[in-house]
Design a protein around this motif. Sequence first.
Motif, short mmCIF file in Angstrom:
data_model
loop_
_atom_site.label_atom_id
_atom_site.label_comp_id
_atom_site.label_asym_id
_atom_site.label_seq_id
_atom_site.Cartn_x
_atom_site.Cartn_y
_atom_site.Cartn_z
N ARG A 1 0.84 -1.21 0.00
CA ARG A 1 0.00 0.00 0.00
C ARG A 1 0.87 1.26 0.00
NH1 ARG A 1 0.14 -1.10 5.44
NH2 ARG A 1 0.28 0.73 6.78
N ASP A 2 2.02 1.23 0.71
CA ASP A 2 2.93 2.38 0.72
C ASP A 2 3.60 2.56 -0.64
OD1 ASP A 2 2.32 2.86 3.36
OD2 ASP A 2 4.16 1.93 4.14
N ILE A 3 4.03 1.47 -1.22
CA ILE A 3 4.69 1.53 -2.53
C ILE A 3 3.74 2.10 -3.58
CG2 ILE A 3 5.68 0.13 -4.38
CD1 ILE A 3 6.65 -1.75 -2.04
N ASN A 4 2.49 1.68 -3.53
CA ASN A 4 1.51 2.18 -4.50
C ASN A 4 1.22 3.67 -4.32
OD1 ASN A 4 1.22 -0.29 -5.79
ND2 ASN A 4 -0.45 -0.94 -4.46
N ARG A 5 1.36 4.17 -3.10
CA ARG A 5 1.12 5.59 -2.82
C ARG A 5 2.38 6.45 -3.00
NH1 ARG A 5 -0.89 5.20 3.02
NH2 ARG A 5 0.45 7.01 3.08
N ALA A 6 3.53 5.83 -3.14
CA ALA A 6 4.80 6.56 -3.18
C ALA A 6 4.87 7.49 -4.39
CB ALA A 6 5.97 5.59 -3.21
N LYS A 7 5.38 8.71 -4.15
CA LYS A 7 5.64 9.62 -5.26
C LYS A 7 6.74 9.01 -6.10
CE LYS A 7 4.48 13.76 -2.68
NZ LYS A 7 4.98 15.01 -2.11
N GLY A 8 6.56 9.04 -7.38
CA GLY A 8 7.52 8.44 -8.29
C GLY A 8 6.98 7.16 -8.88
N ASN A 9 6.37 6.36 -8.05
CA ASN A 9 5.71 5.13 -8.42
C ASN A 9 6.33 4.35 -9.57
OD1 ASN A 9 3.98 3.24 -7.61
ND2 ASN A 9 2.13 4.18 -8.44
N ARG A 10 7.59 4.59 -9.80
CA ARG A 10 8.37 3.69 -10.66
C ARG A 10 9.04 2.76 -9.67
NH1 ARG A 10 9.38 4.87 -16.47
NH2 ARG A 10 8.01 6.62 -16.76
N LEU A 11 8.47 1.63 -9.47
CA LEU A 11 8.83 0.79 -8.34
C LEU A 11 10.25 0.26 -8.45
CD1 LEU A 11 5.49 -1.16 -8.01
CD2 LEU A 11 6.17 1.00 -6.98
N SER A 12 10.94 0.31 -7.32
CA SER A 12 12.30 -0.17 -7.23
C SER A 12 12.27 -1.61 -6.74
CB SER A 12 13.10 0.69 -6.25
OG SER A 12 13.10 2.02 -6.70
N LYS A 13 13.07 -2.46 -7.33
CA LYS A 13 13.08 -3.87 -6.99
C LYS A 13 14.41 -4.25 -6.39
CE LYS A 13 9.90 -5.09 -10.68
NZ LYS A 13 9.65 -5.90 -11.84
#
Length: 135
Positions: free
Chosen positions: A71-83
């Motif tokens: 839920r935090d990752i989906n709300r994060a500004k940038g939302n280009r998810l880091s793996k």
Amino acid sequence: MTQVRNLDMNIVVDLVSREDVVAIALIDNNVIRRYEEEPELDWDGNYVYDSKYMTFSGHYVLICGISSELRDINRAKGNRLSKGNDGKQKICMVIKNPGSTEPFELLTLDLFESAWKSKGTDDDIIFIRAVGKQM
């Protein structure tokens, strides 16, 4: 006190992932503001400050930790998810931005690194460890 040049983002993540460590980082707040205005730009962690588009706005933020909550990752500004190295774990930075009315902000690693490594910040960051106190 130790001074390190060109600190790798993985080390920053490792240190602030610890419960007894926080960090204060100098960022270019205009990078974050520009992302909010133009999220379609290529925010891959290699954003280069260009004075034609904006001026430098040095700003200190408190890095409170890392979140791997979806839920935090989906709300994060940038939302280009880091793996992570295994391609599965995704994380975001949890920061306290004194320039924001929000109690905390969530930023993807790419967006945070772009703001932190922006020209004028000198990659400044201070790590603080709580000694003798459980957090």
